[in-house]
Design a protein around this motif. Structure first.
Motif, PDB file in Angstrom:
ATOM      1  N   GLY A   1      26.355  60.984 161.489  1.00  0.00           N
ATOM      2  CA  GLY A   1      26.433  60.000 159.798  1.00  0.00           C
ATOM      3  C   GLY A   1      25.039  59.256 159.474  1.00  0.00           C
ATOM      4  O   GLY A   1      24.189  59.970 160.320  1.00  0.00           O
ATOM      5  N   GLY A   2      24.485  58.330 158.815  1.00  0.00           N
ATOM      6  CA  GLY A   2      23.302  57.939 158.120  1.00  0.00           C
ATOM      7  C   GLY A   2      23.056  57.441 159.107  1.00  0.00           C
ATOM      8  O   GLY A   2      23.417  56.330 160.134  1.00  0.00           O
ATOM      9  N   TRP A   3      21.462  56.641 159.478  1.00  0.00           N
ATOM     10  CA  TRP A   3      20.784  55.082 160.116  1.00  0.00           C
ATOM     11  C   TRP A   3      20.844  54.374 158.625  1.00  0.00           C
ATOM     12  O   TRP A   3      20.489  55.192 157.207  1.00  0.00           O
ATOM     13  N   GLY A   4      20.539  53.487 159.205  1.00  0.00           N
ATOM     14  CA  GLY A   4      20.025  52.590 157.531  1.00  0.00           C
ATOM     15  C   GLY A   4      18.734  51.772 157.466  1.00  0.00           C
ATOM     16  O   GLY A   4      17.547  53.067 157.811  1.00  0.00           O
TER      17      GLY A   4
ATOM     18  N   SER B   1      31.636  61.347 157.275  1.00  0.00           N
ATOM     19  CA  SER B   1      31.052  60.648 157.647  1.00  0.00           C
ATOM     20  C   SER B   1      30.674  59.814 156.523  1.00  0.00           C
ATOM     21  O   SER B   1      29.812  60.065 155.803  1.00  0.00           O
ATOM     22  N   THR B   2      30.110  58.527 157.294  1.00  0.00           N
ATOM     23  CA  THR B   2      29.496  57.494 156.686  1.00  0.00           C
ATOM     24  C   THR B   2      27.915  57.691 157.237  1.00  0.00           C
ATOM     25  O   THR B   2      27.146  57.826 157.156  1.00  0.00           O
ATOM     26  N   GLY B   3      26.723  56.859 155.792  1.00  0.00           N
ATOM     27  CA  GLY B   3      25.910  56.254 155.947  1.00  0.00           C
ATOM     28  C   GLY B   3      24.928  55.249 156.285  1.00  0.00           C
ATOM     29  O   GLY B   3      26.075  54.952 157.071  1.00  0.00           O
ATOM     30  N   GLY B   4      23.699  55.230 156.672  1.00  0.00           N
ATOM     31  CA  GLY B   4      23.725  53.912 156.917  1.00  0.00           C
ATOM     32  C   GLY B   4      23.480  52.706 155.982  1.00  0.00           C
ATOM     33  O   GLY B   4      23.618  53.013 154.527  1.00  0.00           O
ATOM     34  N   GLY B   5      23.426  51.841 156.279  1.00  0.00           N
ATOM     35  CA  GLY B   5      23.572  49.947 155.026  1.00  0.00           C
ATOM     36  C   GLY B   5      21.741  50.217 154.584  1.00  0.00           C
ATOM     37  O   GLY B   5      20.519  50.738 154.737  1.00  0.00           O
ATOM     38  N   GLY B   6      21.769  49.627 153.307  1.00  0.00           N
ATOM     39  CA  GLY B   6      20.324  49.766 152.755  1.00  0.00           C
ATOM     40  C   GLY B   6      19.762  48.497 153.359  1.00  0.00           C
ATOM     41  O   GLY B   6      20.216  46.834 153.628  1.00  0.00           O
ATOM     42  N   TRP B   7      18.443  48.524 153.405  1.00  0.00           N
ATOM     43  CA  TRP B   7      17.565  46.810 153.316  1.00  0.00           C
ATOM     44  C   TRP B   7      17.126  47.192 151.633  1.00  0.00           C
ATOM     45  O   TRP B   7      16.736  47.788 150.914  1.00  0.00           O
ATOM     46  N   GLY B   8      17.424  45.993 151.743  1.00  0.00           N
ATOM     47  CA  GLY B   8      16.768  45.208 149.916  1.00  0.00           C
ATOM     48  C   GLY B   8      17.534  44.575 148.853  1.00  0.00           C
ATOM     49  O   GLY B   8      18.623  45.917 148.649  1.00  0.00           O
ATOM     50  N   ASN B   9      16.846  44.592 147.924  1.00  0.00           N
ATOM     51  CA  ASN B   9      18.343  44.331 146.821  1.00  0.00           C
ATOM     52  C   ASN B   9      17.797  45.789 145.860  1.00  0.00           C
ATOM     53  O   ASN B   9      16.182  46.936 145.850  1.00  0.00           O
ATOM     54  N   PRO B  10      19.252  46.594 145.946  1.00  0.00           N
ATOM     55  CA  PRO B  10      19.089  48.041 144.863  1.00  0.00           C
ATOM     56  C   PRO B  10      18.296  48.015 143.890  1.00  0.00           C
ATOM     57  O   PRO B  10      17.695  48.614 142.877  1.00  0.00           O
TER      58      PRO B  10
ATOM     59  N   PHE C   1      15.300  50.121 149.762  1.00  0.00           N
ATOM     60  CA  PHE C   1      15.507  51.543 150.322  1.00  0.00           C
ATOM     61  C   PHE C   1      16.857  51.907 151.675  1.00  0.00           C
ATOM     62  O   PHE C   1      16.945  50.914 151.726  1.00  0.00           O
ATOM     63  N   ARG C   2      17.259  52.554 150.953  1.00  0.00           N
ATOM     64  CA  ARG C   2      19.092  53.439 150.806  1.00  0.00           C
ATOM     65  C   ARG C   2      19.052  53.577 152.287  1.00  0.00           C
ATOM     66  O   ARG C   2      17.762  54.232 152.957  1.00  0.00           O
ATOM     67  N   GLY C   3      20.390  53.395 152.281  1.00  0.00           N
ATOM     68  CA  GLY C   3      20.864  54.303 153.933  1.00  0.00           C
ATOM     69  C   GLY C   3      20.806  55.785 153.932  1.00  0.00           C
ATOM     70  O   GLY C   3      20.237  56.667 152.259  1.00  0.00           O
ATOM     71  N   GLY C   4      20.126  56.291 155.095  1.00  0.00           N
ATOM     72  CA  GLY C   4      20.647  58.038 154.835  1.00  0.00           C
ATOM     73  C   GLY C   4      21.692  57.938 154.732  1.00  0.00           C
ATOM     74  O   GLY C   4      22.507  57.353 154.481  1.00  0.00           O
TER      75      GLY C   4
ATOM     76  N   GLY D   1      16.577  55.532 154.920  1.00  0.00           N
ATOM     77  CA  GLY D   1      17.405  55.632 156.496  1.00  0.00           C
ATOM     78  C   GLY D   1      17.009  57.418 156.985  1.00  0.00           C
ATOM     79  O   GLY D   1      17.089  58.370 155.810  1.00  0.00           O
ATOM     80  N   MET D   2      17.417  58.024 158.067  1.00  0.00           N
ATOM     81  CA  MET D   2      17.952  58.832 157.792  1.00  0.00           C
ATOM     82  C   MET D   2      19.399  59.405 157.710  1.00  0.00           C
ATOM     83  O   MET D   2      19.586  58.899 158.236  1.00  0.00           O
ATOM     84  N   SER D   3      19.394  60.930 157.173  1.00  0.00           N
ATOM     85  CA  SER D   3      20.925  61.627 156.882  1.00  0.00           C
ATOM     86  C   SER D   3      20.887  62.000 157.826  1.00  0.00           C
ATOM     87  O   SER D   3      20.231  62.553 158.949  1.00  0.00           O
ATOM     88  N   VAL D   4      22.527  61.845 158.387  1.00  0.00           N
ATOM     89  CA  VAL D   4      22.852  62.621 159.512  1.00  0.00           C
ATOM     90  C   VAL D   4      22.337  62.778 160.379  1.00  0.00           C
ATOM     91  O   VAL D   4      21.304  63.750 160.489  1.00  0.00           O
TER      92      VAL D   4
END
Length: 596
Positions: free
Chosen positions: A403-406, A539-548, A455-458, A413-416
């Motif tokens: 899955g993805g990283w945060g 699979s899921t991605g990573g969690g986001g960082w900061g306000n969208p 910064f979104r997750g992967g 984040g990095m994908s897959v």
């Protein structure tokens, strides 16, 4: 209450060794481990070792302290310390000779889950003990009630052959009785000899490198460098801890289920930062589970160590000095401190990833400007039998759909990408189709799977494998109730899901939420597939960082054009309105929406 802590022995070598010699020896220790890894990858027989790279290698000094390691599976590497300790506890140093190799996989004696088998070999030079070479590999199958030991039963005996420390080799010759027992307790005997020879080759390569260093520089110089190297790393790590504000920081995460309880299983972690020391306390975590996700002490400690090192001193040489400033405290009756006969097959893949997520969330309260959103926090490990209808040949295949990283404070984040618990690879489709009667139909990015943020997750992936045979699927996964958490205002990622696709177009959710809202346990054992049916995993991605809402509109548009997010997510989550005709941002509408 069980606890662990290590104190690195420091030594002043300023009057014994110049810095150049020290650096040469430091690199020689790391090279020995890297050479072990090259040999393992090139000579092992099973795809899970040769292609997925689910193994680890390290060397230890004569006092059984980690000296160096290759960049293999983090969840193995710290736990291997406890395996080496157990091996030497059973076979004291004064009884060992060159060519002795001690094997064990007992989860309660330094092991993790039964598939991870550890080999420890002493290294001598001119009769003096220099240290130990240690190699751990995930073997495809060691028996039990289901392929890969994934029976998800209530007793460790159902997970396969449990080996206490045994002297599998003497004078580099295998004990044929022990070997026969192992080969009689596996669904994949055709891999055993080759994998065993690969481990022995890795151990012998470390032996030759260490002996070469001793021959060139002398035993005393080599041992002095070992001591200083461990002390050097400890100083770096302590300095990094001192940069974190003193305090007490707590967080929680959850496993979806243990396969029996309808309720999530809680990890609670409390980090106490005091000067240059960290205490990691798991008090408040749930009791030992009925199901097979329990984590033995070695696995829990390993997960805590590597989770912290991501934000302490990842640049420091990896050795016992990393562990000295960190103390682990675990309640006795806790699912993260498994005792016999608690089953542990999901410990490395499920439990360790939730420990990491909980620790990272706790660190986010201490150093929010440095911490990332949680990763997918899963290994998504599946194992399946495959019975070829034409030949009748039975085999076992496995994969780890990542899955993805945060999101990070600096970028998406990095994908897959494999969860931090391992530096493993996904099975190459060409390899899988060559070895097994299956077809890989898809392994593609999954839209809207990442947590949103500045910064979104992967992204996660959509994975499909078609059976050209009959098979029984076993799978360990989670994050099917809720996705991975973000930090600093970032959102959770999507939930994961497993499905069974039939030739007539019917799709049955076999793990996670169905379209009607019903939830099914994602811990699968013995799920039947027939010819031309497809296993699908999202699979899921990573969690986001900061306000969208702080994500620049042009980046949101770029994500939409790349099909990473849908037009609905752009509007509802990021508050960015995209004109579907012009494929551009409607600036006026976006300003109104973001200002609302």
């Amino acid at each position: 209450m069980a606890s662990s802590g290590a104190v690195a022995q420091k030594i002043d070598i300023s009057d014994r060794m110049d810095p150049v010699t020290f650096e040469v020896l430091r690199n020689s220790f790391e090279y020995a481990c890297n050479r072990m890894t090259t040999i393992m990858q090139r000579t092992s027989f099973s795809p899970i070792l040769a292609d997925i790279l689910d193994f680890s290698n390290a060397i230890y000094d004569a006092n059984v302290r980690l000296l160096a390691q290759a960049a293999n599976c983090p969840v193995h590497l710290a736990a291997m310390q406890y395996s080496a300790d157990a091996a030497i506890g059973r076979f004291p140093v004064d009884t060992l000779k060159p060519g002795d190799v001690i094997a064990l996989n007992d989860p309660y004696q330094g092991g993790t889950h039964i598939n991870d088998i550890t080999f420890t070999m002493p290294i001598f030079y001119e009769g003096e003990l220099l240290g130990f070479a240690v190699s751990r590999g995930h073997w495809m199958d060691l028996g039990g009630g289901a392929a890969g030991g994934m029976s998800f039963s209530t007793h460790i005996a159902a997970e396969g052959l449990r080996l206490p420390p045994i002297k599998l080799y003497e004078n580099y010759e295998v004990n044929r009785d022990y070997l026969a027992i192992i080969m009689n307790n596996t669904r994949t005997p055709h891999y055993i000899r080759g994998d065993l020879q690969a481990h022995l080759g890795a151990l012998k390569s470390a032996e030759s490198e260490m002996q070469r260093a001793a021959a060139r520089y002398g035993v005393e110089t080599v041992k002095a460098a070992m001591n200083e190297l461990i002390g050097y790393t400890e100083r770096i790590v302590r300095k990094s801890i001192e940069a974190i504000p003193d305090g007490v920081y707590s967080a929680e995460d959850f496993a979806d289920t243990d396969g029996f309880s309808p309720d999530p299983i809680k990890v609670k972690v409390t980090l106490t930062i005091a000067g240059s020391d960290i205490t990691v306390d798991f008090a408040g975590s749930d009791p030992i589970c009925k199901g097979s996700i329990n984590s033995p002490f070695a696995n829990t400690a390993s997960a805590a160590y590597y989770s912290l090192q991501f934000f302490l001193a990842p640049h420091a040489p990896s050795n016992a000095g990393m562990f000295a400033p960190i103390k682990i405290e675990l309640p006795d009756n806790c699912w993260l401190n498994a005792k016999w006969p608690a089953p542990t097959i999901g410990c490395t893949t499920l439990a360790s990833s939730k420990i990491t997520s909980a620790i990272w969330q706790a660190l986010a309260k201490a150093i929010p400007e440095r911490v990332t959103g949680s990763t997918c926090s899963e290994c998504n490990w599946f194992v399946s039998t495959a019975v070829d209808k034409q030949t009748g040949r039975a085999d076992v295949f496995s994969d780890l759909p990542a899955g993805g990283w945060g999101g990070t404070p600096f970028n998406d984040g990095m994908s897959v990408t494999m969860d931090p618990l391992g530096n493993c690879m996904n099975m190459a489709a060409e390899t899988a189709e060559l070895f097994f009667p299956i077809e890989y139909e898809a392994f593609e990015l999954r839209q809207d799977s990442a947590g949103a943020g500045k910064f979104r997750g992967g992204l996660g992936a959509v994975f499909k494998v078609r059976y050209l045979c009959d098979g029984e699927l076993n799978m360990e996964t989670s994050r099917t109730r809720e996705g991975s958490p973000g930090v600093n205002g970032g959102t959770r990622s999507a939930v994961q899901r497993s499905s069974h696709l039939y030739p007539d177009g019917k799709e049955l959710v076999i793990g996670g939420f169905s379209p009607n809202g019903a939830w099914t346990s994602p811990l699968l054992s013995g799920h039947q597939f027939s010819y031309d049916e497809v296993f699908k995993f999202e699979s899921t991605g990573g969690g986001g960082w900061g306000n969208p809402k702080d994500r620049p509109a042009d980046k949101v548009l770029a994500d939409f054009l790349d099909e990473y997010i849908s037009i609905g997510t752009a509007k509802d989550t990021y508050r960015v309105v995209i004109d579907p005709k012009t494929m551009t941002v409607d600036k006026a509408a976006t300003e109104r929406l973001r200002g609302a």
